[in-house]
Design an enzyme around this catalytic site. Structure first.
Site, PDB file in Angstrom:
ATOM      1  N   CYS A   2     -17.263   2.130  -1.761  1.00 52.33           N
ATOM      2  CA  CYS A   2     -16.361   3.227  -2.150  1.00 52.33           C
ATOM      3  C   CYS A   2     -15.644   3.796  -0.918  1.00 52.33           C
ATOM      4  O   CYS A   2     -16.149   3.753   0.186  1.00 52.33           O
ATOM      5  CB  CYS A   2     -17.169   4.356  -2.782  1.00 52.33           C
ATOM      6  N   ARG A  28     -12.578  -2.166   2.235  1.00 50.70           N
ATOM      7  CA  ARG A  28     -14.010  -1.914   1.989  1.00 50.70           C
ATOM      8  C   ARG A  28     -14.470  -2.565   0.683  1.00 50.70           C
ATOM      9  O   ARG A  28     -15.660  -2.628   0.403  1.00 50.70           O
ATOM     10  CB  ARG A  28     -14.279  -0.407   1.947  1.00 50.70           C
ATOM     11  N   TRP A  74     -16.559   1.081  -5.775  1.00 41.69           N
ATOM     12  CA  TRP A  74     -17.264  -0.210  -5.848  1.00 41.69           C
ATOM     13  C   TRP A  74     -18.463   0.069  -6.737  1.00 41.69           C
ATOM     14  O   TRP A  74     -19.360   0.834  -6.350  1.00 41.69           O
ATOM     15  CB  TRP A  74     -17.690  -0.635  -4.440  1.00 41.69           C
ATOM     16  N   ASN A  98     -19.096   9.013  -2.653  1.00 40.13           N
ATOM     17  CA  ASN A  98     -19.521   7.708  -2.133  1.00 40.13           C
ATOM     18  C   ASN A  98     -21.011   7.839  -1.852  1.00 40.13           C
ATOM     19  O   ASN A  98     -21.431   8.748  -1.156  1.00 40.13           O
ATOM     20  CB  ASN A  98     -18.758   7.353  -0.855  1.00 40.13           C
ATOM     21  N   GLY A  99     -21.816   6.919  -2.412  1.00 40.33           N
ATOM     22  CA  GLY A  99     -23.265   6.976  -2.186  1.00 40.33           C
ATOM     23  C   GLY A  99     -23.990   6.791  -3.508  1.00 40.33           C
ATOM     24  O   GLY A  99     -23.391   6.400  -4.511  1.00 40.33           O
ATOM     25  N   GLU A 476     -25.184 -19.045   8.747  1.00 44.53           N
ATOM     26  CA  GLU A 476     -23.890 -18.329   8.791  1.00 44.53           C
ATOM     27  C   GLU A 476     -22.812 -19.208   8.177  1.00 44.53           C
ATOM     28  O   GLU A 476     -21.954 -18.724   7.439  1.00 44.53           O
ATOM     29  CB  GLU A 476     -23.553 -17.942  10.225  1.00 44.53           C
ATOM     30  N   LYS A 480     -20.512 -18.009   4.930  1.00 39.55           N
ATOM     31  CA  LYS A 480     -19.042 -17.985   4.991  1.00 39.55           C
ATOM     32  C   LYS A 480     -18.456 -18.695   3.784  1.00 39.55           C
ATOM     33  O   LYS A 480     -17.551 -18.203   3.139  1.00 39.55           O
ATOM     34  CB  LYS A 480     -18.534 -18.653   6.281  1.00 39.55           C
ATOM     35  N   GLU A 483     -19.323 -16.863   0.231  1.00 39.41           N
ATOM     36  CA  GLU A 483     -18.773 -15.521  -0.067  1.00 39.41           C
ATOM     37  C   GLU A 483     -17.262 -15.545  -0.272  1.00 39.41           C
ATOM     38  O   GLU A 483     -16.734 -14.647  -0.918  1.00 39.41           O
ATOM     39  CB  GLU A 483     -19.154 -14.519   1.014  1.00 39.41           C
ATOM     40  N   HIS A 499     -39.117 -31.390   1.457  1.00 41.02           N
ATOM     41  CA  HIS A 499     -40.190 -30.667   0.740  1.00 41.02           C
ATOM     42  C   HIS A 499     -39.683 -30.075  -0.572  1.00 41.02           C
ATOM     43  O   HIS A 499     -40.229 -29.080  -1.061  1.00 41.02           O
ATOM     44  CB  HIS A 499     -40.755 -29.559   1.652  1.00 41.02           C
ATOM     45  N   LYS A 595     -16.727  -4.540   2.348  1.00 41.14           N
ATOM     46  CA  LYS A 595     -16.751  -4.760   3.794  1.00 41.14           C
ATOM     47  C   LYS A 595     -17.885  -3.974   4.437  1.00 41.14           C
ATOM     48  O   LYS A 595     -18.475  -4.409   5.402  1.00 41.14           O
ATOM     49  CB  LYS A 595     -15.428  -4.327   4.436  1.00 41.14           C
TER      50      LYS A 595
HETATM   51  C1  AGP Z   1     -20.493 -11.036   6.236  1.00 40.24           C
HETATM   52  O1  AGP Z   1     -19.479 -12.029   6.092  1.00 40.24           O
HETATM   53  C2  AGP Z   1     -20.595 -10.143   5.056  1.00 40.24           C
HETATM   54  N1  AGP Z   1     -19.387  -9.478   4.805  1.00 40.24           N
HETATM   55  C3  AGP Z   1     -21.806  -9.235   5.064  1.00 40.24           C
HETATM   56  O2  AGP Z   1     -22.923 -10.093   4.973  1.00 40.24           O
HETATM   57  C4  AGP Z   1     -22.012  -8.325   6.306  1.00 40.24           C
HETATM   58  O3  AGP Z   1     -22.306  -9.111   7.428  1.00 40.24           O
HETATM   59  C5  AGP Z   1     -23.223  -7.409   6.025  1.00 40.24           C
HETATM   60  O4  AGP Z   1     -22.920  -6.602   4.900  1.00 40.24           O
HETATM   61  C6  AGP Z   1     -23.576  -6.506   7.208  1.00 40.24           C
HETATM   62  O5  AGP Z   1     -22.515  -5.630   7.468  1.00 40.24           O
HETATM   63  P1  AGP Z   1     -22.504  -4.821   8.870  1.00 40.24           P
HETATM   64  O6  AGP Z   1     -22.451  -5.847   9.951  1.00 40.24           O
HETATM   65  O7  AGP Z   1     -21.265  -3.968   8.795  1.00 40.24           O
HETATM   66  O8  AGP Z   1     -23.772  -4.008   8.927  1.00 40.24           O
END
Ligand code: AGP
Length: 600
Positions: A2, A28, A74, A98-99, A476, A480, A483, A499, A595
């Protein structure tokens, strides 16, 4: 996550400020938006599901107001629809929130017994109703706010309009970020100063359990006892205020390409004057153990550091997902340094983990990208990554900046620990100084990434494998791809496939892999042969001279362990990007993602 914007002005129409602010908060992640503003002493509310531009189209061009609040939502409680969108109004009170109000069910039950009737399924509507309940009870807005802070459990950044109070905007803050932007005759609220930089770069940061009564020329900030707090007026200086994609189709591609500069920019303070600069890094020799905590990509950066700490400095290091760490027994001790990694500095789980460690009186270090974000005020010391504003939800340049700081932290520790010679340290410092030459060919190698993307973009399941550091990198790489392309992609330790998971390998299942560890590569290649034998299509990133007509190979330069992660990840980032581009997904704002995850 949010986003909140609010504004009150003596002499200007604040609606453009609210809409512009919401647009700057779009990064965000959100699924609905709304606005509430005072016109002829009446609160007008407009809410939509979808983009801010759709909300903007609902405003009449002659709409004008001096006081308003706005929100991008969100969804946490309740579907993404207009009823659940903010602002929420209950009789005299209109808010954006927000929260998460964790005890909203109990509060809702109490209010329903007082004949309150709810339209939405959100915790935020309950917050509005609770504020209204106390307002009707006390007819005193400050008492109302204090009572709310006593009763509501959870996190909240709230902007509030009170009926018949046309001269004031209110703000209430606990855990979710909220700042007050100051410009002449106009004062604003925002989740993030960068959303209102067009109007001001001067701002106050609200801390937990603080509230503010704001009119157009001053903000009175108080704590939950009602004591007025004199805040330092901050000035946001980050030169990187360009929120534009420039020549790129997506922010993500722009940010991948910016790594030519951002890695060196992050490293420079710790390498420019050789070992003298490196020793600016905090001295870790007094700690017996290093714990690293983060979420998502930040967690994956921590896994690279774990490998480097344990293999190169013989220092015990464990990495934890913040959402797990905060609820488990962590055997905390003053001999353990806990490092928190975060791009946004606002991730709720990581913030909670920091508070947990601090509550035990144990040392903390932050590796954070956004200056003056909440975490930077919580950790004992903060090492800033210099990735600049990262707009794309999928983290790329922040990841390599995190790995850069962590690698140099380990290098400084290895030197202090006498695990490495001065000559070797100087060699590695030169590698960092030369990173642009090392990384640029990989960034420009578009043809091979496109070819691989064309091979894999219609697949349902894709696997990433590796051993040691390459296993950390495969995590990682898989994140990528999943997502932004929405393809189910998973990372596995190469030695683990047999396994169970190898049962999922069928004809043409793509398997991506990196092999950059001389000691382990032969084993990794055997694992590739195993999946090839079962029909997989194999793509390998390696610094070894490997020849195999059945494997598509991407060669990278042989470098030290401190640098190689920064090279391997580039093909993974760009393969994910071009695959998602072929699938036509919303690369910068993938569905369901935010974000900055400021809620649990
Ligand atoms: C990464 O591509 C994602 N957008 C997400 O996993 C992000 O790394 C995670 O939410 C942590 O966010 P931060 O680094 O702002 O704490």
């Amino acid at each position: 996550m949010c986003g909140i914007v609010g504004a009150i002005s003596k002499d200007r129409n604040i609606l453009p400020i609210l809409i512009t602010g919401l647009k700057n908060l779009e990064y965000r992640g959100y699924d609905s938006a709304g606005i509430a503003y005072l016109r002829n002493n009446k609160v007008t509310i407009k809410k939509i599901t979808g983009k801010v531009s759709k909300l903007e189209s609902k405003l009449n061009k002659n709409d004008n107001s001096h006081l308003g609040i706005a929100h991008t939502r969100w969804a946490t409680h309740g579907k993404a629809n207009a009823i659940n969108a903010h602002p929420h109004r209950y009789k005299h009170i209109t808010i954006v929130h927000n929260g998460i109000i964790e005890n909203f069910k109990e509060l809702k039950d109490m209010l329903e017994k007082e004949n309150y009737i709810f339209k939405s399924s959100t915790d935020s509507e309950v917050a509005a109703a609770l504020l209204n309940y106390y307002y009707e009870k006390y007819n005193d807005i400050e008492k109302t706010i204090k009572e709310f802070m006593n009763k509501a459990i959870g996190s909240y950044a709230i902007g509030m309009i009170v009926d018949n109070d046309k001269d004031n905007l209110y703000a209430i803050k606990k855990e979710s970020p909220l700042i007050i932007g100051i410009s002449n005759n106009t004062i604003m609220l925002s989740s993030d100063i960068r959303a209102i930089l067009k109007y001001t770069n001067k701002y106050y940061i609200l801390d937990d359990y603080e509230y503010a009564k704001i009119n157009y020329n001053n903000a009175i900030i108080k704590n939950k006892t009602g004591k007025q707090i004199n805040k330092e007026l901050k000035e946001y200086k980050n030169e990187d205020t360009t929120n534009s994609k420039g020549k790129y189709k997506h922010f993500m591609l722009k940010e991948i390409m910016e790594q030519k500069e951002t890695i060196l920019k992050t490293a420079l303070p710790f390498i420019e004057d050789g070992i003298n600069s490196l020793l600016i890094m905090p001295d870790l020799t007094k700690y017996k153990e290093i714990a690293i905590v983060g979420c998502g990509t930040a967690y994956h950066a921590g896994l690279v550091a774990k490998y480097l700490f344990t293999e190169l400095t013989n220092t015990r290091c464990n990495v934890y997902l913040a959402s797990e760490y905060r609820y488990q027994n962590n055997f905390l001790s003053k001999d353990t340094l806990t490092i928190f990694i975060s791009q946004s500095g606002e991730t709720a789980d990581t913030i909670a983990a920091i508070k947990l460690v601090k509550s035990k009186g144990c040392p903390t270090l932050g590796i954070i990208n956004v200056e003056e974000s909440s975490m930077t005020f919580l950790v004992d010391k903060c090492l800033y990554t210099k990735a600049g504003s990262e707009i794309a939800v999928a983290s790329t340049k922040a990841y390599t900046a995190q790995v850069t700081i962590l690698s140099l932290l380990v290098l400084s520790h290895a030197y202090r620990n006498k695990n490495i010679s001065k000559e070797k340290v100087l060699e590695i410092i030169d590698e960092f100084k030369n990173i642009k030459t090392l990384i640029t060919p990989l960034l420009n190698n578009k043809e091979i990434y496109l070819a691989i993307a064309k091979d894999i973009y219609k697949e349902e399941d894709i696997f990433y494998i590796g051993r040691g550091l390459d296993y950390a990198l495969s995590m990682e790489g898989a994140l990528k791809l999943k997502e932004i392309s929405y393809i189910h992609s998973e990372s596995y330790a190469a030695g683990e496939l047999k396994h169970g998971t190898i049962s999922l390998i069928r004809k043409n299942t793509p398997v991506l892999c990196s092999a950059t560890n001389e000691r382990l590569n032969a084993k990794t290649i055997s694992n590739l042969k195993e999946v090839l034998a079962r029909g997989a299509k194999v793509y390998l990133i390696t610094d070894e001279k490997i020849k195999d007509d059945n494997i598509t190979i991407i060669n990278i330069k042989k470098t030290s362990d401190f640098i190689k992660s920064l090279l391997v990840i580039i093909p993974y980032q760009l393969i994910a990007y071009y695959t998602a581009a072929l699938r036509g997904t919303d690369i910068d704002k993938p569905k369901n993602l935010a974000k900055s995850v400021t809620v649990e």
